[in-house]
Design a protein around this motif. Structure first.
Motif, PDB file in Angstrom:
ATOM      1  N   TYR A 138       7.788   4.816  -6.412  1.00  0.00           N
ATOM      2  CA  TYR A 138       8.841   5.685  -6.923  1.00  0.00           C
ATOM      3  C   TYR A 138      10.203   5.213  -6.412  1.00  0.00           C
ATOM      4  O   TYR A 138      10.308   4.696  -5.307  1.00  0.00           O
ATOM      5  CB  TYR A 138       8.650   7.123  -6.419  1.00  0.00           C
ATOM      6  CG  TYR A 138       7.662   7.953  -7.194  1.00  0.00           C
ATOM      7  CD1 TYR A 138       6.297   7.744  -7.060  1.00  0.00           C
ATOM      8  CD2 TYR A 138       8.097   8.958  -8.052  1.00  0.00           C
ATOM      9  CE1 TYR A 138       5.389   8.520  -7.769  1.00  0.00           C
ATOM     10  CE2 TYR A 138       7.201   9.728  -8.761  1.00  0.00           C
ATOM     11  CZ  TYR A 138       5.853   9.511  -8.618  1.00  0.00           C
ATOM     12  OH  TYR A 138       4.961  10.275  -9.320  1.00  0.00           O
ATOM     13  N   TYR A 171      15.576  11.607  -8.935  1.00  0.00           N
ATOM     14  CA  TYR A 171      14.523  10.711  -9.419  1.00  0.00           C
ATOM     15  C   TYR A 171      15.113   9.673 -10.375  1.00  0.00           C
ATOM     16  O   TYR A 171      15.983   9.992 -11.211  1.00  0.00           O
ATOM     17  CB  TYR A 171      13.457  11.529 -10.134  1.00  0.00           C
ATOM     18  CG  TYR A 171      12.484  10.731 -10.967  1.00  0.00           C
ATOM     19  CD1 TYR A 171      12.672  10.610 -12.341  1.00  0.00           C
ATOM     20  CD2 TYR A 171      11.392  10.103 -10.393  1.00  0.00           C
ATOM     21  CE1 TYR A 171      11.772   9.884 -13.121  1.00  0.00           C
ATOM     22  CE2 TYR A 171      10.493   9.381 -11.163  1.00  0.00           C
ATOM     23  CZ  TYR A 171      10.691   9.279 -12.514  1.00  0.00           C
ATOM     24  OH  TYR A 171       9.814   8.567 -13.283  1.00  0.00           O
ATOM     25  N   HIS A 186       9.369   5.529 -11.874  1.00  0.00           N
ATOM     26  CA  HIS A 186       8.185   5.244 -11.072  1.00  0.00           C
ATOM     27  C   HIS A 186       7.216   4.390 -11.880  1.00  0.00           C
ATOM     28  O   HIS A 186       7.306   4.319 -13.124  1.00  0.00           O
ATOM     29  CB  HIS A 186       7.506   6.523 -10.592  1.00  0.00           C
ATOM     30  CG  HIS A 186       6.773   7.279 -11.658  1.00  0.00           C
ATOM     31  ND1 HIS A 186       7.413   8.163 -12.499  1.00  0.00           N
ATOM     32  CD2 HIS A 186       5.476   7.272 -12.029  1.00  0.00           C
ATOM     33  CE1 HIS A 186       6.531   8.698 -13.316  1.00  0.00           C
ATOM     34  NE2 HIS A 186       5.349   8.161 -13.074  1.00  0.00           N
ATOM     35  N   GLU A 222       7.583  13.647 -10.851  1.00  0.00           N
ATOM     36  CA  GLU A 222       8.796  13.511 -10.068  1.00  0.00           C
ATOM     37  C   GLU A 222       9.106  14.817  -9.361  1.00  0.00           C
ATOM     38  O   GLU A 222       8.703  15.900  -9.793  1.00  0.00           O
ATOM     39  CB  GLU A 222       9.968  13.146 -10.974  1.00  0.00           C
ATOM     40  CG  GLU A 222      10.283  14.209 -12.008  1.00  0.00           C
ATOM     41  CD  GLU A 222      11.363  13.780 -12.974  1.00  0.00           C
ATOM     42  OE1 GLU A 222      11.009  13.375 -14.098  1.00  0.00           O
ATOM     43  OE2 GLU A 222      12.541  13.865 -12.598  1.00  0.00           O
TER      44      GLU A 222
END
Lengths: 108, 116
Positions: free
Chosen positions: A34, A46, A49, B104
Motif C-alpha cells: 500500500y 490512500y 495498492h 483502504e
C-alpha cells in the motif's frame, strides 16, 4: 517493525515524473503493498495498492517487481501540491503500520 | 459521507488531567484504528478494533492510555493522567474489510494534543 525501507527524502521538478522506491524484501505471499501520503499535518491519504501486478489509478502507478521484494510509486506529472511524505506499507489483514516514509519535495 | 470525524481538533491540558479524544468512523466501516504521530517516533499504531472489539492493543504505550468502542459509530481514546510527553497529533482511521483484504483506510484530520 514497518517491514519496508524507503529513502528519507527526494526532490522532483514540477511536471516531471516522480519515482519513489520501496524495499520490502521480507514480504510474504498474502501481504499487499500500500502507498499513502501525508500532506503537511493532515491525515494520511490512500494512493494505491497492489499484490503482484502493476496497478494504475487516477493518482499514480504502482510497479511491483516480479519477486515482490521492491516496488516503485510513480507520479507521472508531479505538481507542487504533491509535496508530501509518502509511506509504503506492506499489510496483511488490517494491521497497518507506517514507517518513516519519503519526504518528496516538488520544486518549480 | 463526511468522512472520519475527530474531536476536538485541538486540546491543551495541564499535566495530570484526564483527556478524552473522540472519533466517529465512516458509517458501515467495521475497522477502527488509533494512531499517534510525533516528530521523534513518526506515526505509531496504538490500537485497532474490528466490529467494536479490540484486536491488537500492543501499541498502547502504558496503562494511562485506554480506548473503547461502545458502538459502531463512536470510539474514545482516554489518557489519565496526562503527561507532557503525550503531546502529539492523534489520528483515527476507519476501513471496511472484505474477503480479500484489499481495503483502504480513511483518516480523520487528527487531534493535536498539548500537555503543559
Amino acid at each position: 517493525d514497518a517491514k519496508t525501507t524507503q529513502p528519507p527524502s527526494m526532490d522532483c521538478a514540477e511536471g516531471r515524473a516522480a519515482n519513489l522506491p520501496c524495499n520490502h524484501s521480507t514480504i510474504s505471499g498474502n501481504e499487499y503493498v500500500y502507498w499513502y501520503r501525508q500532506i503537511h499535518s493532515q491525515g494520511p491519504q490512500y494512493i494505491i495498492h497492489g499484490l503482484k501486478n502493476n496497478e494504475t489509478n487516477e493518482m499514480a502507478s504502482l510497479i511491483i517487481t516480479e519477486d515482490r521484494k521492491s516496488s516503485t510509486l510513480i507520479l507521472p506529472h508531479a505538481t507542487l501540491r504533491d509535496t508530501a511524505v509518502y509511506y509504503c506499507i506492506v499489510r496483511v489483514a488490517n494491521d497497518m503500520r507506517f514507517g518513516a516514509g519519503t519526504r518528496l519535495t516538488v520544486k518549480p | 459521507d463526511a468522512g472520519v470525524i475527530q474531536s476536538p481538533r485541538h486540546e491543551v491540558t495541564e499535566m495530570g488531567q484526564e483527556v478524552t479524544l473522540r472519533c466517529k468512523p465512516i458509517s458501515g466501516h467495521d475497522y477502527l484504528f488509533w494512531y499517534r504521530q510525533t516528530m521523534m517516533r513518526g506515526l505509531e499504531l496504538l490500537i485497532y478494533f474490528n466490529n467494536n472489539v479490540p484486536i491488537d492493543d500492543s501499541g498502547m504505550p502504558e496503562d494511562r492510555f485506554s480506548a473503547k468502542m461502545p458502538n459502531a459509530s463512536f470510539s474514545t481514546l482516554k489518557i489519565q493522567p496526562s503527561e507532557p510527553r503525550d503531546s502529539a497529533v492523534y489520528f483515527c482511521a476507519s476501513s471496511l474489510s472484505d474477503l480479500i483484504m484489499n481495503t483502504e483506510a480513511f483518516f480523520g484530520q487528527g487531534t493535536r494534543l498539548t500537555v503543559v
